[in-house]
Design a protein around this motif. Structure first.
Motif, PDB file in Angstrom:
ATOM      1  N   VAL A  17      -7.217 -69.240 -68.947  1.00 40.95           N
ATOM      2  CA  VAL A  17      -8.038 -70.287 -67.709  1.00 40.95           C
ATOM      3  C   VAL A  17      -8.807 -68.821 -67.996  1.00 40.95           C
ATOM      4  O   VAL A  17     -10.015 -68.136 -67.517  1.00 40.95           O
ATOM      5  N   ARG A  18      -8.201 -67.434 -68.452  1.00 42.10           N
ATOM      6  CA  ARG A  18      -8.521 -65.782 -68.629  1.00 42.10           C
ATOM      7  C   ARG A  18     -10.242 -66.023 -69.376  1.00 42.10           C
ATOM      8  O   ARG A  18     -10.698 -65.638 -69.293  1.00 42.10           O
ATOM      9  N   TRP A  19      -9.749 -66.820 -69.819  1.00 43.46           N
ATOM     10  CA  TRP A  19     -11.268 -66.593 -70.765  1.00 43.46           C
ATOM     11  C   TRP A  19     -12.294 -67.899 -70.741  1.00 43.46           C
ATOM     12  O   TRP A  19     -13.162 -66.880 -70.756  1.00 43.46           O
ATOM     13  N   ALA A  20     -11.772 -68.714 -69.431  1.00 44.47           N
ATOM     14  CA  ALA A  20     -12.509 -69.749 -68.826  1.00 44.47           C
ATOM     15  C   ALA A  20     -13.538 -68.607 -67.624  1.00 44.47           C
ATOM     16  O   ALA A  20     -14.821 -68.231 -67.913  1.00 44.47           O
ATOM     17  N   ILE A  41     -17.875 -63.640 -66.362  1.00 40.57           N
ATOM     18  CA  ILE A  41     -17.681 -62.190 -65.402  1.00 40.57           C
ATOM     19  C   ILE A  41     -17.740 -61.297 -66.406  1.00 40.57           C
ATOM     20  O   ILE A  41     -18.229 -60.115 -65.764  1.00 40.57           O
ATOM     21  N   PHE A  42     -17.086 -61.103 -68.153  1.00 39.18           N
ATOM     22  CA  PHE A  42     -17.893 -60.696 -68.951  1.00 39.18           C
ATOM     23  C   PHE A  42     -20.047 -60.413 -68.334  1.00 39.18           C
ATOM     24  O   PHE A  42     -20.347 -59.708 -68.910  1.00 39.18           O
ATOM     25  N   PHE A  43     -20.647 -61.573 -69.064  1.00 36.05           N
ATOM     26  CA  PHE A  43     -21.736 -62.070 -68.617  1.00 36.05           C
ATOM     27  C   PHE A  43     -21.874 -60.779 -67.689  1.00 36.05           C
ATOM     28  O   PHE A  43     -22.995 -60.499 -67.404  1.00 36.05           O
ATOM     29  N   SER A  98     -18.220 -65.080 -76.260  1.00 35.26           N
ATOM     30  CA  SER A  98     -17.181 -65.422 -75.287  1.00 35.26           C
ATOM     31  C   SER A  98     -16.963 -66.416 -74.702  1.00 35.26           C
ATOM     32  O   SER A  98     -15.823 -67.115 -74.234  1.00 35.26           O
ATOM     33  N   ILE A  99     -17.915 -67.157 -74.101  1.00 38.89           N
ATOM     34  CA  ILE A  99     -18.338 -67.640 -73.262  1.00 38.89           C
ATOM     35  C   ILE A  99     -18.042 -69.591 -73.897  1.00 38.89           C
ATOM     36  O   ILE A  99     -17.605 -70.261 -73.769  1.00 38.89           O
ATOM     37  N   PRO A 102     -20.893 -70.145 -63.489  1.00 37.30           N
ATOM     38  CA  PRO A 102     -22.577 -70.245 -63.753  1.00 37.30           C
ATOM     39  C   PRO A 102     -22.668 -70.210 -61.879  1.00 37.30           C
ATOM     40  O   PRO A 102     -24.101 -69.732 -61.692  1.00 37.30           O
ATOM     41  N   ALA A 103     -21.712 -70.950 -60.710  1.00 37.15           N
ATOM     42  CA  ALA A 103     -22.436 -70.600 -59.042  1.00 37.15           C
ATOM     43  C   ALA A 103     -22.295 -69.372 -59.497  1.00 37.15           C
ATOM     44  O   ALA A 103     -23.063 -68.731 -58.457  1.00 37.15           O
ATOM     45  N   LEU A 104     -21.402 -68.525 -59.476  1.00 41.00           N
ATOM     46  CA  LEU A 104     -21.321 -67.366 -59.678  1.00 41.00           C
ATOM     47  C   LEU A 104     -22.266 -66.277 -60.064  1.00 41.00           C
ATOM     48  O   LEU A 104     -22.281 -65.506 -59.540  1.00 41.00           O
TER      49      LEU A 104
END
Length: 280
Positions: A11-14, A19-21, A58-59, A189-191
């Protein structure tokens, strides 16, 4: 179990890649002028490209290599109907950014299928034939329906249809997948659309990279359909009269086929065929 999965590496990777992007795009574009002064134009773009490549990598890594490390959850009840609505809205928005589709065969008098602007040209016009017949025409209509209007079509729904088409498709797909990391990954992607749209508006209002006039902002919204629901546009709404109907029909059909092809949260033979066809 849910709390354990929320804190899991998958989940942290997901969420982390997205978030990095968001962070690198927001920070680097917001401080563009300062960074170019410090690094130089070429080095700034090289650094921007490196950060974007790392974020995108990373995504993809999170989706293809980390999603399998989490167990599946029970599928959401009655998920197909809202998934279909969200996918239809997202694909429908995307369909409005390409030329208008039209039937390749039309019945009428010769010349009726041509651009209406030809009627305003100077000089005598040839007499129209009184007989009607079938005419073959291009399946794409490249004429400009907007004709200089500041607010037209899908812009009535959102100022950022490109971002929100991706966001709504992601939310629709999030309802159809079985694991929590996948749901988080597809929801992000909504965020991106929410923060990216807000940041773009902020920059345009300051004359950075574009313009956003107070009049245009007052009639539109970042989040889809908010301006329409608040009555900021003409009544009745003009959106339905300005969209490209065959494009919407094609997008809705694709959304319906995709939702129907999902079984138990996993792709069936139909969806695998669709995915492989699109990947070619």
């Amino acid at each position: 179990m849910l709390l354990q999965q929320l804190s899991s590496p998958a989940v942290r990777w997901a969420a982390g890649g997205w978030i990095f992007f968001i962070a690198e795009n927001t920070l680097l574009s917001e401080n563009r002028t300062y960074l170019i002064d410090q690094l130089g134009d070429a080095n700034y773009h090289n650094f921007y490209g490196l950060c974007s490549t790392m974020a995108t990598g990373s995504i993809l890594y999170a989706y293809f290599y980390k999603k399998g490390s989490a167990s599946s959850l029970s599928l959401l009840p009655l998920r197909r109907a809202p998934a279909f609505v969200l996918l239809s809205l997202g694909l429908g928005m995307a369909s409005q950014t390409v030329p208008k589709l039209q039937l390749p065969v039309a019945y009428g008098q010769p010349g009726e299928a041509k651009n209406e602007e030809s009627d305003t040209t100077a000089g005598p016009q040839p007499a129209k034939s009184s007989s009607s017949s079938f005419q073959v025409r291009c399946p794409f209509d490249f004429t400009d329906s907007k004709k200089g209007a500041e607010l037209w079509g899908i812009e009535r729904a959102t100022r950022h249809p490109g971002l929100w088409s991706m966001g709504l498709v992601g939310l629709g797909q999030a309802l159809l997948v079985p694991s929590l990391p996948q749901r988080v990954w597809w929801s992000m992607p909504a965020l991106v659309a929410l923060i990216g749209g807000w940041h773009t508006d902020s920059r345009f209002e300051r004359g950075m990279g574009g313009t956003l006039t107070p009049e245009y902002k007052a009639q539109t919204s970042n989040i889809p359909f908010v301006a329409m629901l608040l009555g900021k546009q003409q009544q009745p709404p003009q959106l339905l009269a300005e969209v490209k109907p065959l494009n919407v029909l094609l997008a809705t059909s694709m959304a319906g086929l995709w939702v129907l092809s999902r079984k138990g949260g996993s792709p069936t033979k139909i969806s695998n065929t669709i995915a492989s066809t699109l990947a070619k």
